[in-house]
Design a protein around this motif. Structure first.
Motif, PDB file in Angstrom:
ATOM      1  N   ILE A 258       5.157  25.723   7.006  1.00 28.80           N
ATOM      2  CA  ILE A 258       6.171  26.750   6.796  1.00 28.80           C
ATOM      3  C   ILE A 258       5.489  28.113   6.707  1.00 28.80           C
ATOM      4  O   ILE A 258       4.592  28.325   5.892  1.00 28.80           O
ATOM      5  N   HIS A 259       5.930  29.041   7.554  1.00 27.57           N
ATOM      6  CA  HIS A 259       5.354  30.385   7.586  1.00 27.57           C
ATOM      7  C   HIS A 259       6.277  31.416   6.924  1.00 27.57           C
ATOM      8  O   HIS A 259       5.812  32.379   6.320  1.00 27.57           O
ATOM      9  N   GLU A 260       7.589  31.197   7.058  1.00 29.84           N
ATOM     10  CA  GLU A 260       8.539  32.150   6.489  1.00 29.84           C
ATOM     11  C   GLU A 260       9.863  31.445   6.203  1.00 29.84           C
ATOM     12  O   GLU A 260      10.305  30.601   6.988  1.00 29.84           O
ATOM     13  N   VAL A 261      10.485  31.792   5.085  1.00 33.36           N
ATOM     14  CA  VAL A 261      11.804  31.267   4.733  1.00 33.36           C
ATOM     15  C   VAL A 261      12.651  32.408   4.184  1.00 33.36           C
ATOM     16  O   VAL A 261      12.242  33.098   3.244  1.00 33.36           O
ATOM     17  N   VAL A 262      13.807  32.622   4.781  1.00 36.72           N
ATOM     18  CA  VAL A 262      14.789  33.588   4.282  1.00 36.72           C
ATOM     19  C   VAL A 262      16.104  32.850   4.127  1.00 36.72           C
ATOM     20  O   VAL A 262      16.587  32.210   5.065  1.00 36.72           O
ATOM     21  N   ARG A 263      16.676  32.889   2.925  1.00 37.68           N
ATOM     22  CA  ARG A 263      17.942  32.198   2.676  1.00 37.68           C
ATOM     23  C   ARG A 263      18.930  33.182   2.062  1.00 37.68           C
ATOM     24  O   ARG A 263      18.647  33.821   1.045  1.00 37.68           O
ATOM     25  N   ASP A 264      20.095  33.299   2.710  1.00 37.49           N
ATOM     26  CA  ASP A 264      21.147  34.217   2.261  1.00 37.49           C
ATOM     27  C   ASP A 264      20.592  35.628   2.066  1.00 37.49           C
ATOM     28  O   ASP A 264      20.857  36.289   1.059  1.00 37.49           O
ATOM     29  N   GLU A 265      19.762  36.058   3.041  1.00 38.87           N
ATOM     30  CA  GLU A 265      19.158  37.392   3.090  1.00 38.87           C
ATOM     31  C   GLU A 265      18.129  37.636   1.978  1.00 38.87           C
ATOM     32  O   GLU A 265      17.682  38.757   1.776  1.00 38.87           O
ATOM     33  N   LYS A 333       4.901  27.446  17.752  1.00 41.65           N
ATOM     34  CA  LYS A 333       5.789  28.048  16.753  1.00 41.65           C
ATOM     35  C   LYS A 333       7.231  27.662  17.035  1.00 41.65           C
ATOM     36  O   LYS A 333       7.653  27.567  18.185  1.00 41.65           O
ATOM     37  N   ILE A 334       7.998  27.415  15.968  1.00 38.89           N
ATOM     38  CA  ILE A 334       9.431  27.180  16.067  1.00 38.89           C
ATOM     39  C   ILE A 334      10.131  28.132  15.108  1.00 38.89           C
ATOM     40  O   ILE A 334       9.742  28.250  13.943  1.00 38.89           O
ATOM     41  N   LYS A 335      11.180  28.802  15.601  1.00 39.59           N
ATOM     42  CA  LYS A 335      11.965  29.704  14.770  1.00 39.59           C
ATOM     43  C   LYS A 335      13.386  29.175  14.673  1.00 39.59           C
ATOM     44  O   LYS A 335      14.022  28.889  15.691  1.00 39.59           O
ATOM     45  N   ILE A 345      10.590  29.943   9.837  1.00 37.51           N
ATOM     46  CA  ILE A 345       9.574  29.984  10.893  1.00 37.51           C
ATOM     47  C   ILE A 345       8.491  28.978  10.532  1.00 37.51           C
ATOM     48  O   ILE A 345       7.967  28.980   9.413  1.00 37.51           O
ATOM     49  N   MET A 346       8.150  28.100  11.499  1.00 36.22           N
ATOM     50  CA  MET A 346       7.142  27.067  11.287  1.00 36.22           C
ATOM     51  C   MET A 346       6.054  27.181  12.344  1.00 36.22           C
ATOM     52  O   MET A 346       6.345  27.437  13.513  1.00 36.22           O
ATOM     53  N   ASN A 347       4.808  26.951  11.939  1.00 33.84           N
ATOM     54  CA  ASN A 347       3.671  26.939  12.848  1.00 33.84           C
ATOM     55  C   ASN A 347       3.115  25.519  12.953  1.00 33.84           C
ATOM     56  O   ASN A 347       3.008  24.805  11.950  1.00 33.84           O
ATOM     57  N   ILE A 348       2.762  25.123  14.163  1.00 28.34           N
ATOM     58  CA  ILE A 348       2.249  23.775  14.391  1.00 28.34           C
ATOM     59  C   ILE A 348       0.877  23.621  13.746  1.00 28.34           C
ATOM     60  O   ILE A 348       0.107  24.583  13.654  1.00 28.34           O
ATOM     61  N   ALA A 349       0.580  22.407  13.276  1.00 27.38           N
ATOM     62  CA  ALA A 349      -0.665  22.188  12.522  1.00 27.38           C
ATOM     63  C   ALA A 349      -1.346  20.896  12.956  1.00 27.38           C
ATOM     64  O   ALA A 349      -1.736  20.070  12.120  1.00 27.38           O
TER      65      ALA A 349
END
Length: 591
Positions: A258-265, A333-335, A345-349
């Protein structure tokens, strides 16, 4: 451009139709009807031929946002302030790379006018400004509903005959390309008669080859292929065309960080940063937090008119419980996106987790490793650029620049998540003493990173000091063959050549370099290297430590050219804000 399966049954029927005809002919001679083999230029079949031979303008939508025309190469743009000259389709990837550098920023593209565009019929037109370009783009139909047929192609050459009104042949022409074919049709009057030299070879979007033997078969093939694939004629250049199957296969192929998480702004990245997600084929997903705790959930996908959706369900991770639109499937990467200000946003590992540490140990011990970058709490430690690690048996590691060597210990372990970690302890050099989590594993380059606290170490593999590379040896010998001066140093838009007036540079053995100021006779030592990096580019490393103004030249420069009297080096780097790039140029001349 990429074509992806859309209507499988339609395509199957198309191929079966031709296969059936071929099988029939193998067993019996079918009677041939008295079929008219000429085509009137204004007929529906002629229109299908023209649409199939249209110029596809969707490949450069990242620039013009229009699929019914394309810009003629070369042309110049500014992408987020970076000036790029686009000379081929491959150059468009540079724009996307710049746009993808930062997630969530506003991407700005400026076209340098005038430009020339090519329409669907291969005619060209000069465009003087952005308003004129936008007016033309309004006429394009987005979403693949335009007349252009991209799911099937003609295989050239094709011979076409012309006839008079009595259907007497009057001539012939051989066309070699879509452009030739469109040009030929443009010269016809609406009542002109033409005929095609059958059989005619054609190729479907998936590579399937077919053969048509009459006007009726040709019209049938073109009509059936009109909607057999996704033509990608939408203006979302960054959707990176993918299918549900491709997404599912990619999810289960490797773990994802997990690279980034935004929930309800609300940005929740700090809470979930580098949580590890493992998707399994049976619809299960395991999330492992930074302490190694496992959280179980489920996942599923479905396809809608708006693309592929993935549904995540957890009892604990409620911030992940949504049906997410997959709006980008890029390189590693998957968005994910959902309305209401939600984003993941997820980065492959691959190879970073649950991997035998022995593999990385053996890779490290095989060759030397040169420091390309090292950052400590967000600050780049330039004084270590070009220093060389040697990872020895029994946990011993050395670090040196060619004259002095520091010694410490090293070990490869795994952390609570199962992630590979390289632990270095070197009391005389605290800049590298750290437990470095592996973030990119290649045979010729390694990257270790703790992004949220600004730690980064990038190492370049160098075997036998690159002595097996003839280009590297030749350049080294040439550089050591005389005294050099700085003829030009431009740091972005700033010309700072005058700062180095009076300095003489000598490249010596063992990667040592001295810079002598003629006014004082004082010499300043430094490090230099010539090597070929993991991308195959020739690099010249310079490191003068903290000595001013020589420290400004400390960089891993790309070798642009070399002559009998001159060495031209270039560096492209980010500015202090990290949002744009600047180009620096350094030219040495032999004294």
């Amino acid at each position: 451009m990429k074509k992806f399966f859309k209507y499988s049954m339609q395509t199957l029927l198309l191929v079966m139709a031709f296969s059936f005809n071929a099988c029939q002919e193998a067993f019996e001679e079918l009677p041939q009807p008295d079929e008219q083999q000429t085509i009137i230029a204004s007929s529906s079949t002629a229109k299908l031929i023209e649409n199939t031979a249209s110029n596809d303008g969707s490949f450069d939508n990242i620039v013009d946002g229009a699929s019914c025309f394309a810009l003629e190469f070369p042309y110049t743009v500014k992408a987020n302030g970076v000036t790029i000259t686009i000379e081929s389709k491959e150059g468009l990837h540079f724009i996307e790379e710049i746009f993808d550098e930062l997630d969530g920023d506003e991407d700005i593209l400026e076209i340098i006018f005038p430009i020339v565009i090519t329409r669907a019929d291969f005619t060209t037109m000069e465009i003087e400004g952005i308003d004129q370009l936008r007016d033309l783009a309004k006429d394009c139909i987005e979403g693949g509903q335009d007349d252009d047929i991209e799911c099937i192609d003609f295989v050239y050459p094709i011979t076409i005959y012309t006839f008079d009104l009595n259907e007497v042949e009057t001539g012939s022409v051989t066309v070699e390309s879509d452009k030739d074919l469109r040009t030929f049709f443009a010269g016809l009057d609406e009542n002109d008669l033409i005929g095609i030299d059958f059989p005619l070879a054609m190729e479907l979007y998936d590579g399937t080859k077919i053969e048509v033997r009459s006007n009726a078969e040709l019209a049938n093939a073109l009509e059936m292929a009109k909607e057999a694939c996704d033509e990608d004629d939408d203006n979302d250049y960054n959707d990176d065309d993918f299918t549900q199957e491709r997404l599912e296969n990619l999810l289960v192929e490797c773990p994802w960080l997990i690279h980034e998480v935004v929930r309800d702004e609300v940005n929740q990245t700090d809470q979930y940063f580098e949580y590890l997600m493992n998707f399994t084929e049976d619809g299960g997903v395991t999330v492992k937090d930074r302490m190694g705790n496992n959280i179980m959930g489920t996942w599923s996908t479905r396809v809608t008119d708006y693309g592929v959706l993935i549904k995540l369900e957890f009892d604990v991770l409620v911030d992940f419980n949504l049906e997410w639109y997959v709006y980008e499937l890029g390189e590693g990467k998957i968005k994910l996106y959902a309305e209401g200000g939600n984003r993941i946003i997820m980065n492959i590992a691959c190879d970073l987790f649950n991997t035998d540490p022995t593999t990385l140990r053996e890779i490290l011990k095989e060759c030397s490793w040169v420091i390309k970058k090292v950052k400590n709490q967000g600050e780049e430690i330039d004084r270590l650029l070009g220093y060389e690690f040697n990872f020895l048996p029994e946990g011993v590691v050395t670090l040196g620049e060619g004259e002095t060597i520091s010694q410490g210990t090293w070990e490869i372990t795994t952390n609570e998540q199962g992630r590979l970690v390289m632990a270095i302890t070197m009391g005389s050099e605290p800049g590298v003493s750290f437990e470095w989590p592996l973030s990119d594993l290649r045979n010729d380059r390694l990257k270790f990173e703790v992004e949220d606290i600004g730690y980064e170490l990038v190492l370049q593999r160098v075997c036998d000091d690159n002595n097996n590379d003839g280009d590297v040896l030749e350049i080294r010998n040439f550089m050591m063959g005389g005294d050099w001066m700085v003829a030009l140093y431009e740091d972005g838009d700033m010309n700072e050549t005058g700062n180095y007036a009076g300095y003489t540079f000598n490249f010596m053995a063992n990667h040592l370099i001295t810079s002598t100021l003629s006014e004082t006779g004082v010499s300043y030592p430094g490090l230099w290297r010539v090597l070929r990096n993991s991308d195959g580019k020739l690099k010249v490393y310079l490191n003068f430590g903290d000595v001013d103004p020589l420290a400004e030249l400390t960089e891993d420069w790309e070798l642009v050219s070399i002559t009998n009297t001159q060495i031209v080096l270039k560096d492209v780097s980010g500015d202090n804000a990290g949002t744009t790039e600047k180009v620096s140029t350094l030219i040495f001349e032999r004294q």
